[in-house]
Motif scaffolding. Structure first.
Motif, PDB file in Angstrom:
ATOM      1  N   MET A  70       0.850  -1.191   0.000  1.00 31.16           N
ATOM      2  CA  MET A  70       0.000   0.000   0.000  1.00 31.16           C
ATOM      3  C   MET A  70       0.888   1.244   0.000  1.00 31.16           C
ATOM      4  O   MET A  70       2.102   1.138   0.070  1.00 31.16           O
ATOM      5  N   SER A  71       0.258   2.412  -0.042  1.00 32.39           N
ATOM      6  CA  SER A  71       1.022   3.660  -0.206  1.00 32.39           C
ATOM      7  C   SER A  71       1.527   4.186   1.128  1.00 32.39           C
ATOM      8  O   SER A  71       1.180   5.296   1.550  1.00 32.39           O
ATOM      9  N   ALA A  72       2.334   3.391   1.797  1.00 33.51           N
ATOM     10  CA  ALA A  72       2.953   3.801   3.055  1.00 33.51           C
ATOM     11  C   ALA A  72       4.461   3.865   2.866  1.00 33.51           C
ATOM     12  O   ALA A  72       5.027   3.151   2.031  1.00 33.51           O
ATOM     13  N   ILE A  73       5.101   4.701   3.665  1.00 33.63           N
ATOM     14  CA  ILE A  73       6.552   4.841   3.594  1.00 33.63           C
ATOM     15  C   ILE A  73       7.204   3.592   4.178  1.00 33.63           C
ATOM     16  O   ILE A  73       6.663   2.932   5.062  1.00 33.63           O
ATOM     17  N   ARG A  74       8.402   3.293   3.692  1.00 32.14           N
ATOM     18  CA  ARG A  74       9.129   2.086   4.081  1.00 32.14           C
ATOM     19  C   ARG A  74       9.179   1.940   5.605  1.00 32.14           C
ATOM     20  O   ARG A  74       9.420   2.894   6.321  1.00 32.14           O
ATOM     21  N   GLN A  75       8.946   0.717   6.058  1.00 28.93           N
ATOM     22  CA  GLN A  75       8.900   0.304   7.458  1.00 28.93           C
ATOM     23  C   GLN A  75       7.574   0.621   8.128  1.00 28.93           C
ATOM     24  O   GLN A  75       7.417   0.386   9.327  1.00 28.93           O
ATOM     25  N   GLY A  76       6.594   1.112   7.399  1.00 26.24           N
ATOM     26  CA  GLY A  76       5.268   1.304   7.968  1.00 26.24           C
ATOM     27  C   GLY A  76       4.546  -0.030   8.067  1.00 26.24           C
ATOM     28  O   GLY A  76       4.363  -0.728   7.066  1.00 26.24           O
ATOM     29  N   SER A  77       4.136  -0.408   9.257  1.00 30.58           N
ATOM     30  CA  SER A  77       3.516  -1.711   9.493  1.00 30.58           C
ATOM     31  C   SER A  77       2.328  -1.559  10.427  1.00 30.58           C
ATOM     32  O   SER A  77       2.159  -0.519  11.090  1.00 30.58           O
ATOM     33  N   MET A  78       1.498  -2.591  10.488  1.00 30.78           N
ATOM     34  CA  MET A  78       0.360  -2.609  11.402  1.00 30.78           C
ATOM     35  C   MET A  78       0.232  -3.985  12.041  1.00 30.78           C
ATOM     36  O   MET A  78       0.543  -4.999  11.413  1.00 30.78           O
ATOM     37  N   VAL A  79      -0.247  -4.001  13.272  1.00 31.21           N
ATOM     38  CA  VAL A  79      -0.676  -5.229  13.931  1.00 31.21           C
ATOM     39  C   VAL A  79      -2.195  -5.184  14.018  1.00 31.21           C
ATOM     40  O   VAL A  79      -2.761  -4.233  14.578  1.00 31.21           O
TER      41      VAL A  79
END
Length: 907
Positions: free
Chosen positions: A572-581
């Motif tokens: 998706m359009s997130a910056i590198r290392q953007g994550s979710m739990v």
């Protein structure tokens, strides 16, 4: 209307509906140009116009009036008038200009559109045009009134509206389903009761789309057809806002539990403005990005910073003659939006109470979770957070040996004992697939036989795998819960987060499967099915019987506890290392405190504001336009597969491995072969998604390059250095191509042209080099494609690290082994090519790995701390021709734990 022969049900035809539509308009434009010059007859134009088919009714533009005008030019033999309008419509669809230019909706005698261009945005952004969407209107009104209904909604527009929309009227349940599937611009649905069940059309595209909705159609003749349609639309596209307008007792209807998925129930004869405002409010609820919006406001404020972040506000950058170029490169807003403060509307990621909390709640809604936690240092950290929060020393985790290293390190940190389960091997390509359910069940049943099932806390698997293998997540969880009803599931979906926005892939995601299991547990059939099976199996079924049976859990006993980690930046359009739990855990209230402790342990106290904002924005984009973006990503992948397969020269040296090559036949009981196999239809793929133990993510393509004489690493380097094409993962003889929401058809064209050029160069080299060059090439291909090393399975833990493990179960104390290597006097090094290495394996003392050994590729640990080294592992390492092996220094050799320095615990 197009005939069935003109509307095939092939997979690529279905997923290419948006671009296929533009192609048909381009064809019509070309035919009109030929007609106007006298090169082709009027009949050719008529056929091309009919090719547009019934699908055009599912789109607002060009609409009934413009199409009628176009047909009028045709009937009047006005070739120039037809060409002019066809060209304008075609260009408007291709460019999307109709979304913001009112002139595109007008013809010489038609002017329906209100001005929709530059207006101040109520959201305070800098866009010059209001975002455009389309509203599906399901109405019993006759088709002749539809243009007037659309005009009424246009008259409701106001300059202060933040968005603008057009209406897509349909008159039946069938047409509503098809429009929602085929038109990604639809973002809201208004349903007026009294609509028909069946479509007035008989196009094959309708029948093919509706094939998967037969249960809905079978029951749709009941009085509550509007509620059933709402449920069907939500099952396909859960992000849609649905508004139900009824002339019945709306108060009673609004209290019906089945109406929970409807945003608002309204009285049908009320002021239409109320519906208009509700629709805009619903879109705004998805468009809002609480943290990003506040960050933009913060960047506009004059702020004096007296905290430890000199780069904030950018003065140290823009006033410097030495690093000013950094500011010019990134732009002023990056620095204005930086701060180490958590006040002024910025909130704290560690303990959010304001806009970050709201942003995470909105993400939970979008992804179908109960809770979402933003993570700014990658899914490696997300995995370790979940493991630390839920697993304690001595707990047992069923773990795919080939998963990402963060899971193994997470067990080192938590002190849990892994029971490694093996995925099915794909030796030809030096990669593993996924772990068969039978293997997972056997591990659980073996532990149960050892009276250790109470120690098993989690099943931890990767979905989908790096190479695209997708689990039947619902079946895995249901059968495991039938053995142990309180198991926790951690699904690493780092590469699969986008799947939420595909109705075909969503049921195979962790959150999608959890939703389906919850619905099943609440149904009256669930307990009956469990009791039937319990009676069939008897009081004490054997382990073999349980292995051979598709188990049904007891819905009264199940504690559904599902966690999904999601590398938002990977799809998706997130910056590198953007994550979710993502969390869907019925017992989360019991572990919430320790989960927050895990967040405190692993999250930075100085999280990147831009990363948090990008996670917020990525959610917004996917919730509003993700359906169309994912459809495009799948289309791009199918285009690549098709073009490589049919090209006479490229296919000689390269191929994309089909589902039959990636998933063994015993795991494809549907009989599905491949996406583009002859006679394969897209509903065949749907059946595979529903039934098969494993299926393949269409966006992930294993491109075999060994047949062209390239190993994966060198081919990856060639593509990047000479042709500007970047890929990520490689194997001994392949590279992984991954399509995503960023790709376009131009990217496909570039890739095909490069493969064609490389294939031509191989042909020239073989033709000019003679027999010697050909023999060398054939030997290289043989070494890459035939002389491949066997993939080593996990052997076993040395007795020194078995602790209190069961006699017949393979768990081990990986944490103690890991930290034993910190004592240098307990370690030794041994070159893998030395005779001593073979002698020690044969005669002892045992070789015990002191650390993780992870070659890239394939990227999974072939050795873990405490594991006994075998001939299979050493043979594999000797045949590896990769440069990057984490945990192994060639000059020193393997780092081993000395057996004589270890204490073996007696049982």
């Amino acid at each position: 209307m197009a005939s069935p022969a003109q509307e095939p049900r092939s997979i690529d035809h279905f997923f290419s509906a948006p671009s296929g539509r533009t192609d048909r308009w381009r064809d019509l434009h070309a035919a009109a140009r030929s007609w106007s010059t006298g090169d082709k007859s009027r009949r050719v134009v008529e056929v091309a116009l009919n090719e547009l088919g019934v699908i055009e009714e599912f789109h607002a533009f060009p609409g009934v009036e413009l199409l009628a005008t176009l047909r009028g030019f045709l009937q009047n033999d006005d070739a120039n008038g037809f060409l002019s309008l066809a060209k304008r419509i075609s260009l408007a669809i291709i460019t999307g200009n109709y979304k913001h230019d009112p002139k595109e909706w007008q013809s010489a005698d038609l002017s329906l559109a209100e001005p929709v261009d530059v207006v101040p945005s109520a959201l305070g952004d800098n866009a010059t045009h209001r975002p455009y969407f389309e509203m599906l209107l399901v109405t019993p009104a006759p088709a002749g009134r539809w243009p007037h209904i659309a005009a009424e909604f246009r008259r409701l527009r106001r300059p202060e509206d933040a968005f603008i929309y057009e209406v897509v009227p349909v008159g039946s349940l069938e047409d509503a389903i098809c429009a929602a599937v085929l038109n990604p611009n639809i973002a809201a649905v208004a349903i007026y009761e009294g609509f028909a069940l069946r479509s007035r059309h008989d196009a094959s595209i309708l029948r093919s789309v509706l094939a998967a909705q037969q249960p809905l159609l079978d029951k749709a003749d009941e009085a509550d057809m509007a509620l059933r349609l709402s449920a069907g639309l939500k099952a396909i596209r859960p992000e849609l806002d649905i508004y139900l307008l009824s002339d019945r007792r709306v108060e009673k209807l609004a209290g019906d539990p089945r109406a929970a998925m409807i945003r608002r129930v309204m009285y049908q004869v009320e002021e239409p403005l109320e519906l208009h405002l509700s629709v805009l409010e619903g879109i705004k609820a998805r468009y809002d990005t609480p943290f990003f919006d506040n960050l933009k406001l913060y960047a506009q404020r004059p702020v004096a910073t007296f905290h430890a972040l000199p780069i904030a506000r950018g003065k140290s950058v823009f006033r410097s003659p030495w690093i000013r170029d950094m500011g010019q490169f990134y732009g002023i807003n990056l620095f204005l939006a930086e701060s180490s403060a958590t006040t002024g509307g910025l909130d704290s990621l560690l303990e959010p109470t304001g806009n970050i909390k709201r942003a995470q709640e909105m993400a939970a809604r979008a992804f179908g979770a109960d809770h979402v936690f933003f993570v700014t240092n990658g899914t490696s950290t997300s995995n370790k957070m979940v493991l630390q929060a839920l697993i304690a020393p001595g707990d047992i985790v069923i773990l795919d040996r080939n998963c990402h290293k963060s899971h193994h390190y997470g067990l080192v940190l938590s002190g849990a004992q892994p029971v490694y389960v093996e995925a099915f091997p794909m030796t030809e390509y030096s990669m593993y697939g996924a772990v068969p359910l039978r293997t997972i069940k056997k591990a659980l049943l073996d532990l149960k036989a050892e009276d250790r099932l109470d120690r098993v806390k989690m099943v931890d698997l990767t979905n989908c795998t790096f190479d695209g293998h997708i689990y039947n997540t619902r079946r895995v969880m249901e059968e495991c819960l039938a053995i142990k009803p309180d198991l926790i599931f951690l699904w690493d979906e780092a590469w699969f987060g986008f799947a939420r926005w595909s109705p075909f892939l969503r049921p195979r995601t962790a959150m999608g499967a959890a939703t389906d299991i919850e619905a099943w547990m609440e149904s009256p059939d669930a307990l009956a099915a469990y009791e039937r099976q319990r009676k069939e199996l008897g009081a004490s079924p054997s382990a073999q019987t349980l292995l051979d049976t598709r188990l049904i859990p007891d819905p009264r006993a199940v504690r559904l506890r599902v966690y999904q980690t999601n590398s938002t930046h990977k799809s998706m359009s997130a910056i590198r290392q953007g994550s979710m739990v993502l969390v869907r855990d019925v017992d989360f209230h019991k572990v919430e405190a320790q989960f927050h402790e895990a967040v405190f342990t692993h999250a930075s106290t100085s999280p990147n504001q831009q990363l948090i904002a990008s996670l917020d924005v990525a959610r917004r984009q996917m919730e509003i336009e993700g359906y169309g973006l994912v459809m495009n990503a799948i289309e791009v992948a199918l285009d690549i597969r098709r073009e490589i397969a049919i090209h006479p020269l490229i296919s000689k040296y390269f191929k994309v491995v089909g589902a039959d090559g990636m998933v063994p036949a015993q795991y494809r009981t549907s009989g599905f072969v491949d996406f583009l196999a002859p006679e394969t239809r897209w509903d065949d793929q749907l059946r595979s998604m529903r039934e098969d133990e494993f299926c393949l993510d269409p966006t992930r393509m294993t491109l075999v390059c060994g047949t062209a004489g390239f190993d994966g690493t060198s081919f990856k380097g060639l593509l990047a250095s000479q042709y500007g094409i970047q890929v990520n993962k490689t194997s001994r003889n392949s590279v992984l191509l991954q399509s995503n929401i960023n790709n376009t058809r131009s990217d496909v064209a570039l890739l095909i042209s490069v493969l064609f050029k490389i294939s031509n160069e191989i042909e020239d080299r073989l033709r000019q080099g003679g027999d010697g060059v050909r023999r060398t090439f054939e030997a290289r291909v043989r070494s890459l494609m035939t002389d491949v090393p066997e993939l080593p399975d996990f052997s076993h833990f040395h007795e020194a690290f078995r602790g209190d493990a069961g006699k017949n179960t393979p768990e081990g104390d990986i944490r103690t082994a890991f930290f034993s290597a910190y004592a240098e006097d307990k370690c030794e090094y041994l070159p893998i090519d030395s005779p001593e290495c073979d002698r020690r394996i044969d005669k002892g003392p045992a070789l015990i790995s002191a650390n993780f050994v992870i070659p890239y590729p394939p990227g999974f640990p072939i050795l873990v701390p405490g594991q006994v080294v075998t001939h299979e592992t050493i043979t594999f390492m000797r045949k590896l021709d990769v440069k990057e092996i984490h945990g192994y220094e060639k000059a020193k050799g393997l780092k081993l734990l000395r057996p004589d320095a270890l204490t073996t615990k007696k049982k």
